[in-house]
Motif scaffolding. Structure first.
Motif, PDB file in Angstrom:
ATOM      1  N   ARG A  58      11.527  -3.880  -4.961  1.00 35.72           N
ATOM      2  CA  ARG A  58      11.642  -2.626  -5.648  1.00 35.72           C
ATOM      3  C   ARG A  58      10.495  -2.385  -6.423  1.00 35.72           C
ATOM      4  NH1 ARG A  58      16.792  -2.298  -9.389  1.00 35.72           N
ATOM      5  NH2 ARG A  58      16.185  -3.841 -10.760  1.00 35.72           N
ATOM      6  N   ASP A  59       9.753  -3.187  -7.010  1.00 38.91           N
ATOM      7  CA  ASP A  59       8.574  -2.925  -7.752  1.00 38.91           C
ATOM      8  C   ASP A  59       7.468  -2.773  -7.207  1.00 38.91           C
ATOM      9  OD1 ASP A  59      10.083  -3.777 -10.038  1.00 38.91           O
ATOM     10  OD2 ASP A  59       9.517  -6.102  -9.851  1.00 38.91           O
ATOM     11  N   VAL A  60       7.427  -3.102  -5.789  1.00 39.70           N
ATOM     12  CA  VAL A  60       6.132  -2.856  -5.124  1.00 39.70           C
ATOM     13  C   VAL A  60       6.239  -1.859  -3.889  1.00 39.70           C
ATOM     14  CG1 VAL A  60       4.963  -5.115  -5.543  1.00 39.70           C
ATOM     15  CG2 VAL A  60       6.635  -4.796  -3.689  1.00 39.70           C
ATOM     16  N   GLU A  61       7.755  -1.646  -3.580  1.00 42.36           N
ATOM     17  CA  GLU A  61       8.134  -0.736  -2.607  1.00 42.36           C
ATOM     18  C   GLU A  61       7.144   0.657  -2.359  1.00 42.36           C
ATOM     19  OE1 GLU A  61      11.950   0.860  -0.392  1.00 42.36           O
ATOM     20  OE2 GLU A  61      11.955   0.736  -2.382  1.00 42.36           O
ATOM     21  N   PRO A  62       7.321   1.419  -3.669  1.00 43.21           N
ATOM     22  CA  PRO A  62       6.316   2.409  -3.612  1.00 43.21           C
ATOM     23  C   PRO A  62       5.043   2.430  -3.121  1.00 43.21           C
ATOM     24  CG  PRO A  62       7.455   2.297  -5.560  1.00 43.21           C
ATOM     25  CD  PRO A  62       7.507   0.993  -4.880  1.00 43.21           C
ATOM     26  N   TYR A  63       4.425   1.302  -3.507  1.00 49.16           N
ATOM     27  CA  TYR A  63       2.727   1.076  -2.884  1.00 49.16           C
ATOM     28  C   TYR A  63       2.885   0.760  -1.602  1.00 49.16           C
ATOM     29  CZ  TYR A  63       2.543   0.557  -8.056  1.00 49.16           C
ATOM     30  OH  TYR A  63       2.755   0.536  -9.509  1.00 49.16           O
ATOM     31  N   TYR A  64       3.826   0.011  -0.895  1.00 48.59           N
ATOM     32  CA  TYR A  64       3.923  -0.364   0.479  1.00 48.59           C
ATOM     33  C   TYR A  64       3.936   1.090   1.040  1.00 48.59           C
ATOM     34  CZ  TYR A  64       4.249  -5.339   0.661  1.00 48.59           C
ATOM     35  OH  TYR A  64       3.917  -6.509   0.627  1.00 48.59           O
ATOM     36  N   ILE A  65       5.052   1.977   0.814  1.00 52.13           N
ATOM     37  CA  ILE A  65       5.179   3.131   1.224  1.00 52.13           C
ATOM     38  C   ILE A  65       3.911   4.292   1.400  1.00 52.13           C
ATOM     39  CG2 ILE A  65       6.463   5.649   0.965  1.00 52.13           C
ATOM     40  CD1 ILE A  65       8.837   3.745   0.225  1.00 52.13           C
ATOM     41  N   GLU A  66       3.303   4.165   0.063  1.00 52.70           N
ATOM     42  CA  GLU A  66       1.795   5.055  -0.036  1.00 52.70           C
ATOM     43  C   GLU A  66       0.884   4.223   0.904  1.00 52.70           C
ATOM     44  OE1 GLU A  66      -0.623   4.527  -3.951  1.00 52.70           O
ATOM     45  OE2 GLU A  66       0.965   6.157  -4.318  1.00 52.70           O
ATOM     46  N   ALA A  67       0.766   3.087   0.976  1.00 50.90           N
ATOM     47  CA  ALA A  67      -0.346   2.559   1.942  1.00 50.90           C
ATOM     48  C   ALA A  67      -0.010   2.813   3.208  1.00 50.90           C
ATOM     49  CB  ALA A  67      -0.481   0.996   1.502  1.00 50.90           C
ATOM     50  N   LEU A  68       1.489   2.758   3.781  1.00 45.90           N
ATOM     51  CA  LEU A  68       1.637   3.002   5.133  1.00 45.90           C
ATOM     52  C   LEU A  68       1.677   4.372   5.495  1.00 45.90           C
ATOM     53  CD1 LEU A  68       4.884   0.775   5.434  1.00 45.90           C
ATOM     54  CD2 LEU A  68       2.833   0.759   6.923  1.00 45.90           C
ATOM     55  N   ALA A  69       1.776   5.205   4.547  1.00 45.17           N
ATOM     56  CA  ALA A  69       1.579   6.611   4.844  1.00 45.17           C
ATOM     57  C   ALA A  69       0.122   6.903   4.982  1.00 45.17           C
ATOM     58  CB  ALA A  69       2.224   7.647   3.670  1.00 45.17           C
ATOM     59  N   MET A  70      -0.863   6.409   4.169  1.00 47.66           N
ATOM     60  CA  MET A  70      -2.244   6.717   4.265  1.00 47.66           C
ATOM     61  C   MET A  70      -2.918   6.124   5.510  1.00 47.66           C
ATOM     62  SD  MET A  70      -3.605   6.530   0.375  1.00 47.66           S
ATOM     63  CE  MET A  70      -2.934   7.524  -0.774  1.00 47.66           C
ATOM     64  N   VAL A  71      -2.222   4.946   5.871  1.00 53.07           N
ATOM     65  CA  VAL A  71      -2.869   4.316   6.993  1.00 53.07           C
ATOM     66  C   VAL A  71      -2.371   5.131   8.155  1.00 53.07           C
ATOM     67  CG1 VAL A  71      -2.864   2.251   8.696  1.00 53.07           C
ATOM     68  CG2 VAL A  71      -3.147   2.164   5.907  1.00 53.07           C
TER      69      VAL A  71
END
Length: 146
Positions: A58-71
């Motif tokens: 949960r500490d890194v989930e927002p960054y994964y979601i952000e990266a996936l959305a941008m890609v």
């Protein structure tokens, strides 16, 4: 003076000919891929800041979601290129770039799923660094079209 114009023409024709083999630069694709690169860097930084303890998903989930959305956004734009370049040599280059963006997206998704299922592994920061470099290939490809 005529020799100067002839020399200019000789140089311009080969350089201008290269443009038929590459699609035009798209700022939106580059910006999205740069944003994903930044999000992956945030994941790597979050992991390093927690060291020697492990980060929670949960500490890194927002960054994964952000990266996936941008890609995903970059991929959606890039996937349209081959259709409008159909029959041109640059269509193949557009397909290669689109494929590299998809490889990046799949790598992020695999990393995200693994982290969620198994937690942080001992070499997780290295894995993210490799993923960031893998995604950087598509970003570099797009950037070279400027």
């Amino acid at each position: 003076m005529p020799k100067h114009h002839l020399l200019s023409l000789i140089v311009v024709i080969p350089l201008g000919g290269c443009s038929i083999f590459a699609p035009g630069y798209n700022e939106a694709i580059y910006t999205k891929l740069d944003g994903a690169h930044s999000s992956l860097t945030k994941i790597e930084t979050a992991l390093e800041m927690k060291a020697p303890q492990h980060a929670r998903y949960r500490d890194v989930e927002p960054y994964y979601i952000e990266a996936l959305a941008m890609v995903k956004d970059a991929g959606d734009i890039a996937q349209r290129r081959p259709a409008y370049l159909k029959g041109r040599p640059s269509a193949h280059s557009a397909e290669l770039l689109s494929g590299n963006i998809e490889t990046c997206r799949q790598g992020i998704e695999d990393s995200r799923a693994s982290f969620e299922a198994r937690g942080q592994r001992p070499n997780e920061a290295d894995n993210i660094s490799i993923l960031r470099n893998t995604c950087g290939i598509a970003k570099t490809m797009e950037g070279s079209l400027k």
